[in-house]
Design an enzyme around this catalytic site. Structure first.
Site, mmCIF file in Angstrom:
data_model
loop_
_atom_site.group_PDB
_atom_site.id
_atom_site.type_symbol
_atom_site.label_atom_id
_atom_site.label_comp_id
_atom_site.label_asym_id
_atom_site.label_seq_id
_atom_site.Cartn_x
_atom_site.Cartn_y
_atom_site.Cartn_z
ATOM 1 N N HIS B 117 -0.988 -7.833 -0.977
ATOM 2 C CA HIS B 117 -1.964 -8.090 -2.177
ATOM 3 C C HIS B 117 -2.467 -9.398 -2.307
ATOM 4 O O HIS B 117 -1.878 -10.220 -1.985
ATOM 5 C CB HIS B 117 -1.332 -7.638 -3.368
ATOM 6 C CG HIS B 117 -2.225 -7.563 -4.469
ATOM 7 N ND1 HIS B 117 -3.248 -6.549 -4.539
ATOM 8 C CD2 HIS B 117 -2.356 -8.198 -5.630
ATOM 9 C CE1 HIS B 117 -3.993 -6.826 -5.702
ATOM 10 N NE2 HIS B 117 -3.622 -7.734 -6.393
ATOM 11 N N VAL B 159 3.560 -7.336 -4.704
ATOM 12 C CA VAL B 159 3.171 -8.171 -3.462
ATOM 13 C C VAL B 159 2.600 -7.454 -2.342
ATOM 14 O O VAL B 159 1.911 -8.067 -1.401
ATOM 15 C CB VAL B 159 4.296 -9.047 -2.933
ATOM 16 C CG1 VAL B 159 4.905 -10.059 -4.030
ATOM 17 C CG2 VAL B 159 5.564 -7.956 -2.419
ATOM 18 N N GLU B 160 2.856 -6.119 -2.304
ATOM 19 C CA GLU B 160 2.031 -5.404 -1.208
ATOM 20 C C GLU B 160 0.770 -4.626 -1.636
ATOM 21 O O GLU B 160 0.027 -5.325 -1.645
ATOM 22 C CB GLU B 160 3.398 -4.376 -0.730
ATOM 23 C CG GLU B 160 4.513 -5.142 -0.103
ATOM 24 C CD GLU B 160 5.537 -4.232 0.610
ATOM 25 O OE1 GLU B 160 5.010 -3.554 1.540
ATOM 26 O OE2 GLU B 160 6.688 -4.526 0.265
ATOM 27 N N MET B 161 0.943 -3.162 -2.154
ATOM 28 C CA MET B 161 -0.242 -2.624 -2.434
ATOM 29 C C MET B 161 -0.794 -2.706 -3.898
ATOM 30 O O MET B 161 -1.618 -2.269 -4.438
ATOM 31 C CB MET B 161 -0.297 -1.096 -2.022
ATOM 32 C CG MET B 161 -0.236 -1.275 -0.081
ATOM 33 S SD MET B 161 0.332 0.281 0.556
ATOM 34 C CE MET B 161 -0.849 1.313 0.682
#
Lengths: 106, 360
Positions: B117, B159-161
């Protein structure tokens, strides 16, 4: 092939009671426990024999039954005595495919 | 004679290890289980295997295993593929599963570390999903016990999607063409977090490496791979002992090892802090399609397969957590090159992956 070795213990209480603790051997060749489940009696030991070519690390994280024999090199044998009844999951921390259920009867 | 010598060496190694074991020997008072005193036992050493015997250990399976509680259906795979490639599964609508696990890069992303992200670099390299159907535990640190469990993790991770699962379900529900697809694939439950996970996992299980030259050689075509690759295969199973961890047709034991890399990430050690060997330990990656999957290692710190061989030739950082199977191999240049030549034979002729038409 199961190998049960009568070991130890002779306890005298008023000269009339004799108790035997047994050992059950579990081997680890090819990154698998030689059996997927064993049933023992309370106070018996399971002897973990690393007859594999790689290091193993037998342990359990079950609450009340936690133990960890640490790194076990090929050619090492380590007994673990189970003093409470119940059903416990044993694994190799390094190779989590290796799982063994130990059922401890009273 | 050779067996006898090996046995003596094995005894010596075991006796030495016992000394170390005594240090970590723990008696857990008041617990149900008590660890006793270790002893040395004689272990019979297996005779050296023939090439034919070794080949049998690497034969491809005939079918893909699907779990009983999430069996294959065409409807599920079709839906799962759409979800896998849909960037709307991220809060910013720009990241899909395929962003980090991209078929064009051997189902990884070709980067040293993943990007999440707000384009921020993640802590570890994006692992491939090739042959995930055959895995036992998932993620570099093994924190997901199934593909279904793994599938939702990166979607929700900030922190990812960065898309909380409740928002994901609401968002998919507002896309008119999605609910009928869920109804077709999961008639009893429709659109739920579990059905999203099961659809994605089912699609991922269909991503299996195709036949490589190595497979043809294993099955008897001696001309399928060159002589240097055959020498590399022999080394892989002998002096280099790669097969201690990279075992079986997918070349992984699905186990956890510290291979002596310099980064501070403790990996599996986060979940098993009392097991010395789990500090800095990460799951063994398979080697299928490996030439398409660089850079290498969990931290993406090694750019080429030749450099990977150099790492194992030097043995990495010698510390208590380092796997007993990782030692300085002291490979010659010829041996290094032969091992790389062997790994090159594990790459198949992949057909391009078609991108699905997404629901609107």
């Amino acid at each position: 092939m199961r190998s049960i070795t009568a070991a130890l213990v002779i306890a005298f209480a008023g000269g009339s009671v004799v108790a035997f603790a047994a050992e059950r051997s579990i081997r680890q060749k090819g990154k698998v426990f030689s059996e997927s489940a064993v049933t023992i009696r309370k106070g018996d030991a399971v002897v973990f024999v690393n007859d594999d070519s790689v290091t193993h690390n037998v342990m359990s994280t079950d609450p009340g039954n936690e133990f960890n024999i640490g790194s076990q090199a090929p050619g090492v044998s380590t007994p673990v005595t189970f003093d409470k009844s119940g059903e416990f999951t044993i694994m190799c921390a390094i190779h989590p495919r290796m799982k063994l259920t130990v059922k401890v009867n009273n | 004679m050779r067996t006898a010598v090996t046995r003596i060496a094995c005894f010596a190694a075991a006796a030495s290890a016992l000394t170390a074991l005594a240090i970590v020997f723990v008696t857990t008072r008041g617990n149900a289980a008590t660890v006793g005193k270790s002893s040395v036992v004689e272990v019979k050493t297996a005779p050296v295997a023939s090439v034919q015997d070794l080949k049998a250990l690497y034969r491809r399976p005939d079918s893909i295993p699907f779990p009983k509680d999430n069996p294959y259906t065409l409807e599920k795979v079709t839906l799962g593929k759409k979800l896998y490639f849909d960037t709307r599964l991220s809060a910013a609508n720009i990241l899909s599963c395929a962003s980090c696990h991209n078929p064009a890069y051997g189902w990884g992303d070709g980067l040293p570390k993943g990007v999440g992200h707000n384009m921020k670099e993640l802590g570890r390299r994006s692992p491939t999903i090739v042959n995930a159907a055959f895995g036992q535990v998932f993620m570099w640190d093994g924190r997901a016990a199934s593909l279904e469990e793994q599938a939702l993790g990166p979607i929700a991770a900030e922190v990812e999607m960065n898309l909380p699962i409740a928002q994901l379900i609401a968002k998919l529900g507002r896309i008119p063409e999605y609910p009928p697809l869920f109804q077709a694939a999961f008639p009893k439950e429709g659109l739920t977090p579990a059905s999203v996970a099961r659809a994605i996992a089912t699609y991922e299980r269909t991503v299996v490496s195709r036949r490589a030259p190595f497979d043809a050689w294993v099955e008897g075509d001696e001309t399928a791979i060159p002589a240097d690759a055959k020498r590399g295969f022999a080394l892989f199973n002998s002096k280099a002992a790669c097969t201690n961890c990279h075992s079986g047709w997918n070349f992984t034991d699905d186990s956890f090892h510290d291979i002596g890399l310099a980064d501070g990430d403790i990996g599996r050690g986060k979940f098993l802090p009392n097991v010395i060997k789990m500090a800095h330990a990460f799951k063994t990656p398979g080697l299928r399609e490996i030439t398409r999957r660089g850079p290498y290692m969990h931290d993406g710190s090694v750019p080429t397969l030749g450099a990977v061989m150099d790492h194992y030739s030097n043995g990495g950082i010698d510390r208590p957590s380092r796997s007993d199977q990782v030692k300085a191999l002291r490979l010659s240049i010829q041996e290094r090159d032969d091992l790389v030549a062997f790994m090159q034979t594990l790459t198949s002729d992949l057909e391009p992956t078609t991108v699905p038409i997404l629901p609107r």
